[in-house]
Write an enzyme that holds these catalytic residues in place. Structure first.
Site, PDB file in Angstrom:
ATOM      1  CB  CYS A 142      61.732 109.870  56.980  1.00  0.00           C
ATOM      2  SG  CYS A 142      63.772 108.684  57.622  1.00  0.00           S
ATOM      3  CB  CYS A 178      63.996 103.212  56.059  1.00  0.00           C
ATOM      4  SG  CYS A 178      64.569 105.049  56.876  1.00  0.00           S
ATOM      5  CB  CYS A 235      68.873  94.467  45.991  1.00  0.00           C
ATOM      6  SG  CYS A 235      68.444  94.333  44.642  1.00  0.00           S
TER       7      CYS A 235
END
Length: 179
Positions: free
Chosen positions: A93, A139, A162
């Protein structure tokens, strides 16, 4: 005079339209070039998009990791040993996630960061897969799976974000040109 005003207005409109097209991400999906209408490096509004719609605009491997929680193989990602100076964005995105000055060599096989670019750039979820208790990092804008966070990173945060390289997109800092 009216024609000059119209011409200027048309030029400004064309420039704006071109910038919007240039800001959209084009990817190969099933062998075809597809524009990702959800991609923006400036919009932070939370997206609510179905996996069926994501599948239409994301490349197969990015879809598998970001939407189906797959993980790329350790030491295989393009950003694992990468040392560029700039910003890392969500590959799905365009949301800003990490700065390169927060990246460190963790030798775990995936790119690692000790802090996010802003508090709401990511969200956290409990992940009990594979008989382990971990904290998944997603996200904050599109809910794409990015990786996991652990408490064994460097000071001051002691965090190790990570991340899967395929879930990231890197933009180098612009060099200031001297005249």
């Amino acid at each position: 005079m009216k024609s000059k005003v119209k011409l200027i207005g048309l030029s400004i409109f064309s420039l704006f339209a071109f910038q919007n097209i240039a800001a959209q991400k084009i990817q190969k999906v099933n062998g075809k070039n597809v524009v990702n209408p959800y991609y923006s490096r400036t919009d932070t509004k939370i997206l609510k998009v179905s996996n069926a719609d994501w599948k239409k605009v994301l490349e197969k491997n990015l879809f598998a990791v970001s939407r189906l929680n797959d993980t790329e193989m350790a030491f295989s990602g393009k950003y694992n040993d990468f040392k560029g100076i700039g910003t890392y964005y969500c590959a799905a995105c365009g949301n800003a996630l990490f700065r390169s000055d927060a990246k460190f060599s963790s030798t775990c096989g995936w790119p690692s960061f000790f802090e996010t670019i802003r508090p709401k750039s990511v969200i956290y979820k409990t992940d009990n897969s594979y008989n382990m208790e971990r904290t998944e990092v997603r996200c904050g804008r599109c809910d794409a799976h990015l990786g996991h966070v652990f408490d064994d990173g460097p000071a001051p945060s002691k965090k190790r974000f990570c991340m899967n390289s395929i879930s990231l997109e890197f933009e180098p800092n612009q060099k200031i040109q001297k005249k």
